[in-house]
Structures are given as structure tokens and as C-alpha cells.
Write a protein that holds these residues in place. Sequence first.
Motif, PDB file in Angstrom:
ATOM      1  N   GLN A   1      70.298  32.756  68.143  1.00  0.00           N
ATOM      2  CA  GLN A   1      70.743  33.641  67.074  1.00  0.00           C
ATOM      3  C   GLN A   1      69.835  33.583  65.843  1.00  0.00           C
ATOM      4  N   MET A   2      68.684  32.948  65.998  1.00  0.00           N
ATOM      5  CA  MET A   2      67.792  32.744  64.858  1.00  0.00           C
ATOM      6  C   MET A   2      66.685  33.802  64.766  1.00  0.00           C
TER       7      MET A   2
ATOM      8  N   VAL B   1      63.980  31.389  69.343  1.00  0.00           N
ATOM      9  CA  VAL B   1      63.406  30.086  69.701  1.00  0.00           C
ATOM     10  C   VAL B   1      62.079  29.872  68.985  1.00  0.00           C
ATOM     11  N   THR B   2      61.248  30.912  68.957  1.00  0.00           N
ATOM     12  CA  THR B   2      59.949  30.802  68.281  1.00  0.00           C
ATOM     13  C   THR B   2      60.124  30.578  66.791  1.00  0.00           C
TER      14      THR B   2
ATOM     15  N   ALA C   1      62.779  29.376  65.129  1.00  0.00           N
ATOM     16  CA  ALA C   1      63.386  28.073  64.853  1.00  0.00           C
ATOM     17  C   ALA C   1      62.373  26.945  65.044  1.00  0.00           C
ATOM     18  N   THR C   2      61.555  27.049  66.107  1.00  0.00           N
ATOM     19  CA  THR C   2      60.545  26.014  66.369  1.00  0.00           C
ATOM     20  C   THR C   2      59.509  25.964  65.254  1.00  0.00           C
ATOM     21  N   ASP C   3      59.033  27.137  64.833  1.00  0.00           N
ATOM     22  CA  ASP C   3      58.058  27.185  63.737  1.00  0.00           C
ATOM     23  C   ASP C   3      58.666  26.666  62.434  1.00  0.00           C
ATOM     24  N   PHE C   4      59.933  26.958  62.205  1.00  0.00           N
ATOM     25  CA  PHE C   4      60.617  26.495  60.996  1.00  0.00           C
ATOM     26  C   PHE C   4      60.653  24.962  60.954  1.00  0.00           C
ATOM     27  N   VAL C   5      61.026  24.354  62.078  1.00  0.00           N
ATOM     28  CA  VAL C   5      61.097  22.890  62.149  1.00  0.00           C
ATOM     29  C   VAL C   5      59.721  22.279  61.911  1.00  0.00           C
ATOM     30  N   ARG C   6      58.688  22.899  62.450  1.00  0.00           N
ATOM     31  CA  ARG C   6      57.323  22.406  62.240  1.00  0.00           C
ATOM     32  C   ARG C   6      56.925  22.510  60.765  1.00  0.00           C
ATOM     33  N   ALA C   7      57.358  23.566  60.093  1.00  0.00           N
ATOM     34  CA  ALA C   7      57.031  23.721  58.675  1.00  0.00           C
ATOM     35  C   ALA C   7      57.675  22.625  57.835  1.00  0.00           C
TER      36      ALA C   7
ATOM     37  N   VAL D   1      60.665  29.196  53.312  1.00  0.00           N
ATOM     38  CA  VAL D   1      59.995  28.769  54.539  1.00  0.00           C
ATOM     39  C   VAL D   1      59.982  29.906  55.560  1.00  0.00           C
ATOM     40  N   SER D   2      61.074  30.668  55.648  1.00  0.00           N
ATOM     41  CA  SER D   2      61.124  31.809  56.562  1.00  0.00           C
ATOM     42  C   SER D   2      60.012  32.795  56.256  1.00  0.00           C
ATOM     43  N   SER D   3      59.791  33.067  54.982  1.00  0.00           N
ATOM     44  CA  SER D   3      58.714  33.981  54.594  1.00  0.00           C
ATOM     45  C   SER D   3      57.347  33.408  54.945  1.00  0.00           C
ATOM     46  N   LEU D   4      57.162  32.131  54.664  1.00  0.00           N
ATOM     47  CA  LEU D   4      55.857  31.509  54.890  1.00  0.00           C
ATOM     48  C   LEU D   4      55.436  31.561  56.352  1.00  0.00           C
ATOM     49  N   ILE D   5      56.375  31.356  57.267  1.00  0.00           N
ATOM     50  CA  ILE D   5      56.010  31.274  58.686  1.00  0.00           C
ATOM     51  C   ILE D   5      56.045  32.634  59.365  1.00  0.00           C
TER      52      ILE D   5
END
Length: 431
Positions: free
Chosen positions: A237-238, A246-247, A249-255, A372-376
Motif C-alpha cells: 500500500q506504499m 515495495v520499491t 518502501a525499500t528506497d525509503f528505508v535505505r534513505a 524523504v519521499s520527495s528526495l527518493i
Amino acid sequence: MINGFSKLTKKQKRQWIYQNYLFQYFPEEVFSIYDLSDDKLQKLHDDFIENTIGNYVLPLAVAPNFFIDDHCYTVPMVLEESSVVAAVSKAAKFWSQHGGFHCRVRSMEKVGHIHLFFDGNKQELFQFFSQIEPLLYKETQPLTENMRRRGGGISSIMLKDMTDSLEHYYQVFVTFLTGDAMGANFINSCLEQMTKTIERESIARLTKGSLEVLMSILSNYTPQCLVKAEVSTPVSQMSFEDIEGVTFATDFVRAIAIANADVYRAVTHNKGVMNGIDAVVIATGNDFRAVEAAAHAYATKDGRYKSLTQACIKDDIFHFSIEIPLAIGTVGGLTKLHPMVRTAMKILENPSAETLMKIIACVGLAQNFAAVSSLITHGIQKGHMKMHLANILNQLGATSEEKQQIITYFKNKTVSYSEVVQLFNQIKGRE
């Protein structure tokens, strides 16, 4: 150089400022924009601080749709930075549709210290302290009576040996519960009374060595006054714009991991968190400088400066949280004096200090999620510069028609200052 400036009237202060700094730039009426139309309110403002020559006005905005622990809040925010309120509001709406924010206040203890030096026998000092500890509670009872009635007061008193850090240095470490008050004046009054007791009793009871109390003051570092806010939802749902869940959420966690690994990123990352937190702290009449200092100190709790927020994916669930010390109040200080603060508190439905801690933490978390959402994804400048466009146009002196024409032009384009100026000049026929 001027002597006796503080004794001048406000009018005389303004005249001195004008004659020395402003006369070549502005007409004498320059200070009129700094006056409030309500004389009674202006007098109240003038009494807040010293040497006032006017008022410095910042925008008051609100961010709706904060669904926190099954209650929906509209949150007042005071700040001048473009895009922050829009970003917070967007994040709040997103999470209101994905289970909302969940919070818990771990503790509301605050801390004060009496800093003293003693060059005698360490064991004798600790024995002396154990003897007078009951007196420290007893002789502060007149000061703590009202606070104790409200469930607060002095929680603990202990003597700490700090001689490994500084020769002959000891510290009386005192913890307090102050209810809905931030409690600075209460804490400092109690500490100063304890200081009198310590100094008096040391003369009578200590046989060797010299005891000197250097100072007593509350600490703005409050790791025991702690709140945690968190959100979670299935990664499926992200989805964010055209990026699948999935992509994203994964990028967010990495950030977030980068902000934990690199101090340069961590500072900017946490500054974004504080964009949201400070705005609510200011709107509610609390001390944003103390909150900032405590937050940044807490970011170093593991031995180096790291992110105030944490994110992970566990069993296909995205988790995002913030844990932060927040020593704030909803009674005392400006909360009952400043009419705009009173209004902000009413918008928040007159929260307790505990509830306000939760709200502030959620705004910090929402702001960080948005940033962070904007950055990634599309980058920070796309949204920020669109919000900043109005400031550029005002700076250029654009008319309403010119503003609308330029805003329309940049609707699907990235805004840059130079391009805005170029288009403005074209419209004005200067190119």
C-alpha cells in the motif's frame, strides 16, 4: 556606543535606531508596520522582552487531517519556509488513510542539577549527602506543594561523582514531574532552595575539605521526557505516484539508513524533522530553542549524531517512527498570556502536555516522511520551488495578472529563479 538605551521610551529607541541605521533607506514612518492596532495587546507584547521597538510577524498556518490515536487534529504551525505546511498536510492525509499515527509517552521526567566542587574525602561527602537528603525534600515542600497536588513534584535526588570528567566536581542530579507545565521556574526555584540547604548544612556537618556550590539550573536535555510516534502499513500500500510500493518502501528505508550512517546527511535530515516540530512548538508558545537543543543532543545518544527517525520493513510491513525528548507545557509561560497561543491551543482542543507531546512528535514524523519521499522520487526542489514561486513573484513586484500568467506557465515545469525572472522580464517587455 550608547549608555542608558534601556531607559529610553520606545519612541526614543526607534528614533535612535532610525537616525543611526535607517534614515538613508526608509522614511521615518518605517516602524508603523511593526505596531499592532490593539494598544492593549501591543503593551502585552512589549512586556515579554526588553528593548522592544516593534513586532516581527511570522505566518500562522494549519495542517489538517492528523489522525492520532483515533482522534483527528488540525495542527497550528508558525514558520516562514515554503512547502513545509503543504508537505506535512499531504503526509498527514496519506497516513490518515493508512491507519493513522500511534503514540506513547514513555516518561515526562525533567532534570535539574546542582553543580558543586569538593576537595575533601569522597566518602564523607556521600555520607553527608545521605544525611541531608530528607532535608532537601522537606525544605522544598512549600515550593512543591501545589505541584504535588497535581501529581507532580520532586521524583528523585542523587549525588553523582563526576571527578573522572573534572577534578573535584560533583553533581546533585534531581528529577521532577511538572504535569502540564514546562516547569522551568519551578525546577530552578527548587534547586536554589536545595543549594541553600546544602551550603548551610555543609558548614555544620563536613569536618574536612571545602564544599562550593558553583551553580544550580535545570537541564534542557530531557532524555527521560520522551515520546514515540509511529506509523505502519503493508508495503503493497506504499505506492507513491508512479512508483510501486515495495520499491518505494525499500528506497525509503535505505534513505533513513544513510542518515544513520553519515553525519552530513543526518544533520539535514533532522533539520527537516525540526521544520515540523519547531513550527508547532512556536505556535503553542513553547521554547523551540530548548526543544532543538534536546533533540540534537538525543540524536547523539549512541555515541555519534544519527537520524531522529527510524524505518524498517518486517514481514512485508513498512514501519516508520520517531522517538524524541520533548519538554513542553500547556499551562504557564506564554500559553495563557499570548492570544495567538491561546487560539492555537483551542484549535488543538486544549491538549494536556502529554497529548501535545504526541501531536508535536507526529508532525515531525510527517514532515520527515514528506521530505524523504520527495528526495527518493522527484527531488526536493520540484515541490519546494513551486511553493517558493509566490515569494519570487512578490519580490519582483508582479501584478495579480502577471502572477497568474507565470504560475500557469510553470504548472508542469520545474521552477528556477533565473527562469522566473526571465519570463517576468519578457512579460514586462524588457527583453
